[in-house]
Design a protein around this motif. Sequence first.
Motif, mmCIF file in Angstrom:
data_model
loop_
_atom_site.group_PDB
_atom_site.id
_atom_site.type_symbol
_atom_site.label_atom_id
_atom_site.label_comp_id
_atom_site.label_asym_id
_atom_site.label_seq_id
_atom_site.Cartn_x
_atom_site.Cartn_y
_atom_site.Cartn_z
ATOM 1 N N PHE A 114 0.850 -1.186 0.000
ATOM 2 C CA PHE A 114 0.000 0.000 0.000
ATOM 3 C C PHE A 114 0.884 1.233 0.000
ATOM 4 O O PHE A 114 1.848 1.317 0.766
ATOM 5 C CB PHE A 114 -0.924 0.010 1.219
ATOM 6 N N ASP A 115 0.545 2.198 -0.854
ATOM 7 C CA ASP A 115 1.314 3.436 -0.947
ATOM 8 C C ASP A 115 0.355 4.540 -1.374
ATOM 9 O O ASP A 115 -0.153 4.537 -2.500
ATOM 10 C CB ASP A 115 2.450 3.279 -1.963
ATOM 11 N N ALA A 116 0.075 5.475 -0.474
ATOM 12 C CA ALA A 116 -0.893 6.537 -0.762
ATOM 13 C C ALA A 116 -0.252 7.782 -1.355
ATOM 14 O O ALA A 116 -0.932 8.791 -1.543
ATOM 15 C CB ALA A 116 -1.654 6.901 0.512
ATOM 16 N N ARG A 117 1.024 7.740 -1.657
ATOM 17 C CA ARG A 117 1.668 8.902 -2.265
ATOM 18 C C ARG A 117 1.235 9.047 -3.719
ATOM 19 O O ARG A 117 1.086 8.064 -4.434
ATOM 20 C CB ARG A 117 3.188 8.760 -2.162
ATOM 21 N N GLY A 118 1.031 10.286 -4.153
ATOM 22 C CA GLY A 118 0.625 10.524 -5.537
ATOM 23 C C GLY A 118 -0.726 9.896 -5.843
ATOM 24 O O GLY A 118 -1.653 9.948 -5.034
ATOM 25 N N SER A 119 -0.851 9.290 -7.018
ATOM 26 C CA SER A 119 -2.116 8.639 -7.383
ATOM 27 C C SER A 119 -2.321 7.347 -6.611
ATOM 28 O O SER A 119 -3.441 6.864 -6.485
ATOM 29 C CB SER A 119 -2.148 8.350 -8.893
ATOM 30 N N GLY A 120 -1.227 6.797 -6.058
ATOM 31 C CA GLY A 120 -1.319 5.656 -5.162
ATOM 32 C C GLY A 120 -1.162 4.308 -5.817
ATOM 33 O O GLY A 120 -1.498 4.111 -6.985
ATOM 34 N N HIS A 121 -0.612 3.371 -5.055
ATOM 35 C CA HIS A 121 -0.505 1.961 -5.434
ATOM 36 C C HIS A 121 -1.151 1.128 -4.325
ATOM 37 O O HIS A 121 -1.058 1.475 -3.146
ATOM 38 C CB HIS A 121 0.951 1.526 -5.589
ATOM 39 N N ALA A 122 -1.780 0.028 -4.714
ATOM 40 C CA ALA A 122 -2.380 -0.872 -3.727
ATOM 41 C C ALA A 122 -2.520 -2.253 -4.337
ATOM 42 O O ALA A 122 -2.890 -2.381 -5.510
ATOM 43 C CB ALA A 122 -3.751 -0.351 -3.282
ATOM 44 N N VAL A 123 -2.199 -3.265 -3.546
ATOM 45 C CA VAL A 123 -2.351 -4.656 -3.979
ATOM 46 C C VAL A 123 -3.185 -5.359 -2.915
ATOM 47 O O VAL A 123 -2.704 -5.631 -1.816
ATOM 48 C CB VAL A 123 -0.989 -5.348 -4.159
ATOM 49 N N GLU A 124 -4.457 -5.620 -3.242
ATOM 50 C CA GLU A 124 -5.390 -6.164 -2.266
ATOM 51 C C GLU A 124 -5.730 -7.616 -2.564
ATOM 52 O O GLU A 124 -5.877 -8.008 -3.727
ATOM 53 C CB GLU A 124 -6.677 -5.337 -2.233
ATOM 54 N N VAL A 125 -5.880 -8.397 -1.492
ATOM 55 C CA VAL A 125 -6.147 -9.833 -1.600
ATOM 56 C C VAL A 125 -7.563 -10.128 -1.141
ATOM 57 O O VAL A 125 -8.017 -9.619 -0.115
ATOM 58 C CB VAL A 125 -5.142 -10.636 -0.745
ATOM 59 N N PHE A 126 -8.239 -10.977 -1.910
ATOM 60 C CA PHE A 126 -9.574 -11.460 -1.552
ATOM 61 C C PHE A 126 -9.497 -12.987 -1.501
ATOM 62 O O PHE A 126 -9.287 -13.630 -2.531
ATOM 63 C CB PHE A 126 -10.612 -11.006 -2.586
ATOM 64 N N GLY A 127 -9.625 -13.550 -0.305
ATOM 65 C CA GLY A 127 -9.507 -14.989 -0.157
ATOM 66 C C GLY A 127 -8.236 -15.377 0.569
ATOM 67 O O GLY A 127 -7.453 -14.527 1.010
#
Length: 336
Positions: A114-127
């Motif tokens: 997770f990185d909220a800088r700028g437009s942001g990056h996120a890698v989320e897991v379901f399961g």
Amino acid sequence: MKGQRGQPGQPDQPGRPVQPRSRPRCTRLRRALLAALVMTSVIAPLSAAAAHPQIPAPAPARIGPVTPTTLDSAYAANRANAAEASRMAADHGDRSRAAAVRSMAAPSRHFLSFDARGSGHAVEVFGDLAKAAHLAVLVPGSDTSLDTYDRFRTGALALHERLGPRAAVIAWLGYETPGTISPEVLTTSRANEAAPELRSFIGELRALNGRARITLLCHSYGTAVGARAASGLDISDLVFIGSPGTGVDSAAALHTRARVWAGRGGDDWIADVPHTRTDLFGTTVGFGTDPVSPAFGARVFAAGDGGHSDYLKPGSVSLANLARIVLGETREVTRG
């Protein structure tokens, strides 16, 4: 944008049929269109940059290599980072970003990064990432950021619900996506930058779960990212949905052992984008062969009559076929 293909006509005079349009003229028209797109798209990013100043956010949480035994601590660290990012955005006066990021700090959310800088990056897991027999990695297209993340997440949730407990879904917002109206969206420059990150991430998944089948599902501009990362990637299936083109002319040019699939909804506007590549002002513009065309050589699956954002819509033909591909039920996939 949609051109009309000439229909066979009756002769004007006996023995003198109407001649079809020449290919050079068609090429000139396509190049003119691409030039217009480039010139008009230059203005939007500049004005957008002025309207959205940099939002303060913490550096990403320091997390070592993630293993099955450290997954929970990684999730907790990223939730804490999201909570801090929300507070900083609120103090900065950006209520919209603060609200978007605050929801990502909820106890039910599981982020590998997770990185909220700028437009942001996120890698989320379901399961259950460590125990799943099938892993589906979603790569988004243009205009996907932390501010618009919910629509990306909605599709991931729908896919996970359709797949059931045997599978896990990963929403990979691991790159800065181009704006839909921007110079970058017409070239593979962002895809070139994103591909090494995606390759590295697939390697990390293999370390976490070496038994699972991995399917890479790429949407819109994300198909160029998947194509750039495909060579030698340890995945079972590579799927292009709603693609403007991938930057290569054929499935064989991807140099992958994975099965290559492509689908496009009947009401998807991407069909009207010229599937061509040309040099313009010293830059290669466009993405080449249409992945659903016979010339590309992918396995084309039925995607129903939905639009550009409907591929993961609950109850849709496309979602059913994508789930079958992820689960390895390829004989059940309906062809397009």
